[in-house]
Enzyme design. Sequence first.
Site, PDB file in Angstrom:
ATOM      1  N   GLY A 100      34.937  43.303  -0.737  1.00 53.98           N
ATOM      2  CA  GLY A 100      34.038  43.700   0.170  1.00 53.98           C
ATOM      3  C   GLY A 100      33.704  44.832   0.255  1.00 53.98           C
ATOM      4  O   GLY A 100      33.955  45.912  -0.408  1.00 53.98           O
ATOM      5  N   HIS A 501      -4.143  43.814 -19.029  1.00 54.81           N
ATOM      6  CA  HIS A 501      -4.197  44.865 -17.999  1.00 54.81           C
ATOM      7  C   HIS A 501      -3.420  46.068 -17.805  1.00 54.81           C
ATOM      8  O   HIS A 501      -3.019  46.623 -16.836  1.00 54.81           O
ATOM      9  CB  HIS A 501      -4.429  44.006 -16.734  1.00 54.81           C
TER      10      HIS A 501
END
Length: 605
Positions: A100, A501
Site C-alpha cells: 500500500g 489525419h
Amino acid sequence: MCGIIGYSGNLEAEQVLISGLEQLEYRGYDSAGIARMTRDAVEITKTTGNVSALKRKLEEKATLTSHCGIGHTRWATHGGVTEENAHPHRFGKITLIHNGIIENYKKIREDYGKGTRFCSQTDTEIAAMLMDTFYDGNPEEAIWKTTAKLEGSYAFCVLFEDIPNVVYCIRKVSPLVAAYAKEGAFVASDVTALIAYTQDYFVVPEDTILVLTDEKAELHNQKGNVVKPEMLHVKWDFASAQKNGYPHYMLKEIYEQPEALQRTIAPRMKENIPDFEDDQIPDSIFESIQQVKIVACGTAMHAGLIGKVLIEKRVRIPVGVEIASEFRYADPIIDQKTLVIVISQSGETIDTLASLRLAKELGAVTIGIVNVKGSTIARESDYVFYTHAGPEIAVASTKAYTVQIAALCLLTMRLALIKKTLGRGEITRDFALLKESIECVKHALLLEPEIQKMTACLTEASDLFFIGRGIDYALSCEGSIKLKEISYIHSEAYAAGELKHGTISLITEGVPVIAIATQESVFSKMVSNIREVKARGAKVILITKESMQVEESIFDYHFTIPEIADDYTPIPAAVILQLIAYHTSVRRGLNVDQPRNLAKSVTVE
Ligand code: F6R
C-alpha cells in the site's frame, strides 16, 4: 501490488513463505524478502530481484529452523529498487511487511522520527518506527494506535520480537485473505498463495486485527472481541494456478479460453436466454436505466469499449466508457438512472474501486464484472457478475478479457430483453452466436504455429500500428496494449479512418501494421485504408473472417477466423492478437509473464 504472505504452523516457515511468494510474484517482482521467527530472534533475508534471487541468497545462509514468518515481493513505490528498500523492515522490536502507500509518512517522520536515522527511503519503515514507538508489550494496542495515525492504504503483517510465533495483520483497502488448515494459519494478498493448503478462506475485514498462531487465524475488533469470519470457498485448486507443462502462464491462459468462456456463459443460460437469477441481479434494476457508464482500467477498459458497441446497438441507450483514474476525478454526470458497470479481473484495482465508490455515492446502480471471488470490488458493488476465468497469473491479461466481453454480451442481452429493444427470438439467436464464438476461439488457437512463424517479422520493429473500424478498433486497442506491455515495442491503435489525419506520416517502408477487418459493414472502407498504408510500404498483417475476399496484394500475412456474426468476432480475433504479442515477446527473449515495471494487481494510484 506487492505480494505478502504470513505463516505460523508446523511446517518449515521458509518453505511456506517461498512457495507462497512464488505464487504471488505476479503482484510485483522488483525485490523479495522474508523474516523468520525463532524463540529469541527475528531473522531477515532480503534482496533485489525476484524470488529465485531470494532463494539463492537463502541457500548461502546457515539452516534455520523456524515455524513462523512473513514474506514480501515488492513493486516499488517509495524509494528505488535497493536491498535497503526491500521488505521486511525492522525497527526496534517490530518487523513488518506492507502493501500500500502511507500518504502522510513525511509528517509522521517529522512528528515521531526527528533525528532518527532510517535505513531505507520507504514509507513502510516509518510505519514500523511508529508502531515501535507505541509498543509497550501490548501488540494490538500498538497496531490500533499506529493505524489511527496513518493515511493511505495498507496491508501489514507484523512480527513483535518478544511474542514468538505470532503474526499480527491489519489492512485498509489493500487486500488480505487468511485461512486455517492442518498445517497452520496463513495470510496472503490473495488466495493463490493459500490454495496449496486449503480452498476455504476468508477476507480479512478492515478495522479488525488478524492474529495468526499455529492453532488459529483469529479476528479481533478494536474492543478486543473475537469476530467470526465470513468463510469463502474457491472452486479452483492448486493445479489450476500452475503452468501445467506450458512454458509460460500467459500461453496456458490463452489456451484456457474455451473453458473459461464456457464456465462464464453456460450457468447463465435458461431456455436459451441469459438469466441472472443465480447471480442475484434482479431485472428491476434495468427497468429505469437511461444511460450506462462502463468504468475500468487497461485491458478491462478495452473490454468495456466492446461493451459500448454492443449495448448501444442493441439497447439504444448511451454508453460511456471511462478510464477509472480519470472518471474518479472528473465530476461525472451520473444519477439513479445510470447503470455503472465496473470491470476488474482482480477486483482490487484502486482507481476502479474508487470509481465504484463514487458512483454509489452519486446514486447510480452498480454492477461489478469481477473474476476474483470475494475481492473488494465484488464485495462493494451493488451486484456482482463473476466471470469464471479461474486464476490469471500472467501479468498480461488474456482469458480475463474474453470472458469480460462474454459477460458484457450477456448483460446486453438481458438489458435488451427488459428494455424490449430485442425480442426473445433475437436474443436466443444472439445467445447461440455467443456460444459459437467458443468454437471460433478453438479454431483461432490452431493458428498458433503460423502466428509464431510470422512474428519473426515483428521482433526488430521499433513501432507498430493496429488499425480497425468500429468494434475492430476497440479490439485494436487491446491488441496494442498486449503487444507493448510484453514485447516493449512501441505500438498504437488507430481507428483506420483517422490514420490519414496525422499518424500516416509514421508509416514508412517495412513498418508493421496489424489490420483487423472483420466487420462486413465497413469492410470495403477498411480495404481502402489498408491500401493506403500498403502504398507507403507498410508490412500488413491482416485479420479477417474466412469468407472475406481479399486481394493478395494488400497483405503480407493473412489470418482468418471462422464465419461468425460481426459483433462476436472480437472474442476469437483477440486470441490471434494475444498469440502475436506472446510470440513476439518470446522471440525477443523477454520475461513474458512478468514484464518490466508492471504488476498484476494495481492497488496504488
Ligand atoms: C493488461 C492488464 C492491465 C489490467 C488493468 C486492470 O494486460 O492486465 O491493463 O487489465 O490493470 O486490472 P483489473 O482488471 O484487475 O482491474
